[in-house]
Design an enzyme around this catalytic site. Sequence first.
Site, mmCIF file in Angstrom:
data_model
loop_
_atom_site.group_PDB
_atom_site.id
_atom_site.type_symbol
_atom_site.label_atom_id
_atom_site.label_comp_id
_atom_site.label_asym_id
_atom_site.label_seq_id
_atom_site.Cartn_x
_atom_site.Cartn_y
_atom_site.Cartn_z
ATOM 1 N N MET A 14 33.330 38.285 107.985
ATOM 2 C CA MET A 14 33.573 39.059 108.265
ATOM 3 C C MET A 14 33.304 40.488 108.843
ATOM 4 S SD MET A 14 37.757 38.922 106.818
ATOM 5 C CE MET A 14 36.693 37.682 104.885
ATOM 6 N N LEU A 15 32.802 40.930 110.137
ATOM 7 C CA LEU A 15 32.290 42.336 110.200
ATOM 8 C C LEU A 15 32.220 43.316 108.999
ATOM 9 C CD1 LEU A 15 31.921 43.056 113.536
ATOM 10 C CD2 LEU A 15 30.012 42.787 112.203
ATOM 11 N N CYS A 95 35.357 36.163 118.385
ATOM 12 C CA CYS A 95 35.634 37.529 118.318
ATOM 13 C C CYS A 95 35.862 37.634 119.470
ATOM 14 C CB CYS A 95 34.015 37.848 118.329
ATOM 15 S SG CYS A 95 34.206 39.409 117.602
ATOM 16 N N LYS A 134 33.075 28.382 115.009
ATOM 17 C CA LYS A 134 33.679 28.910 115.183
ATOM 18 C C LYS A 134 34.367 29.248 115.990
ATOM 19 C CE LYS A 134 35.922 32.359 111.969
ATOM 20 N NZ LYS A 134 36.258 33.129 112.552
ATOM 21 N N HIS A 166 40.135 28.559 114.796
ATOM 22 C CA HIS A 166 41.002 30.291 114.586
ATOM 23 C C HIS A 166 42.720 29.877 115.493
ATOM 24 C CE1 HIS A 166 42.440 34.137 114.255
ATOM 25 N NE2 HIS A 166 43.066 34.047 114.379
ATOM 26 N N ASN A 206 41.876 27.932 110.339
ATOM 27 C CA ASN A 206 41.722 29.703 110.169
ATOM 28 C C ASN A 206 42.395 29.850 110.862
ATOM 29 O OD1 ASN A 206 40.240 32.332 111.175
ATOM 30 N ND2 ASN A 206 40.528 32.080 109.092
ATOM 31 N N GLY A 207 43.238 30.568 109.879
ATOM 32 C CA GLY A 207 44.490 31.771 110.883
ATOM 33 C C GLY A 207 45.699 31.701 109.966
#
Length: 328
Positions: A14-15, A95, A134, A166, A206-207
């Site tokens: 996570m940025l 992303c 990812k 995700h 993920n998610g």
Amino acid sequence: MTHYPSARFSVAPMLDWTDRHCRYFHRLMSRHAQLYTEMVTTGAILHGKGDYLGFSEAEHPLVLQLGGSDPVALAECAIRAERQGYDEINLNVGCPSDRVQNGMFGACLMAEPQRVADSIAAMKAAVAIPVTVKTRIGIDELDSYQFLCTLVDGLVEAGVDALIVHARKAWLKGLSPKQNRDVPPLDYERVYQLKRDYPHLTIAVNGGIKTLDEAKLHLEQLDGVMLGREVYQNPYLLAQVDGELFGDAYAVPSRHEVIRQLLPYIETQLSQGAYLGNVTRHTLGVFQGLPGARAWRRHLSENAHKAGSGPEVVEAAMAHVPEFCYID
Ligand SMILES: Cc1cc2nc3c(=O)[nH]c(=O)nc-3n(C[C@H](O)[C@H](O)[C@H](O)COP(=O)(O)O)c2cc1C
């Protein structure tokens, strides 16, 4: 089920959130959870002036997430990361931000499966550590199961070691990155289908996962789960992970102990020029749900950024939370 046990539970890249301070803090609560860096672009690593690959030894097992689309540059970054001691490389193919699209990496790469496969092949040829991807289940109109399989076929051919999916598509136009994490509906079934069709490929989902009970249900179908926002907002969730998901039950530190264990790290970081708030901002949620949690957060928010603030501010903030009023 998997040859690749550390993928069983990971904290998402996570940025601006999963920086090295955050990861050090998270590691105090789980020995086994796999931790990810924020996405780091190949341009930053190859041409930037900062120390984009720095981490503390305590952070292992640690994955570097790369953003990029040039196989040569990615391979060079993978070599540097392996030399530096990272346990794994992950390529960001999920992303959706505009900045990322202009740089030709992130989710828009889903539309270029050959380039993604070439990137993975180049990194696999360059390093011995695992190389993973990812991604999302689709982008824009490219959201059929067949489309996803075309991408996965190329990755398998290139030798990818694992896939983290995700479980929602991304709309590259019209939705912000934040909306793209909530608006497109989750479709876990599609990820389960992928595992059924690629049984030898390590696949994590993920998610939207918020509890370890939910995680366990996914683990009945898949090799791993990746949690992002829930861990960041409620980090003490990590304290249950080793016992519940890795079968390693030991006396995990209490929330107060976790913060006390962080104090020597804070001292070291301050002596190296960090601000207290750089570290404590990641800890705000650690007492979530307990009496005094709000006062803890307020005390840190009001004081941690002040010049000269040190561990005493953290101790004063912690004094707002009664120590023996709960059982973890
Ligand atoms: C603040 C923030 C920054 C993120 N930065 C990245 C990133 O650098 N790379 C990436 O692959 N995903 C990034 N994501 C997406 C997360 O890794 C994850 O896929 C997403 O939050 C969904 O998982 P969750 O519902 O468990 O949070 C970011 C998410 C958030 C909230």
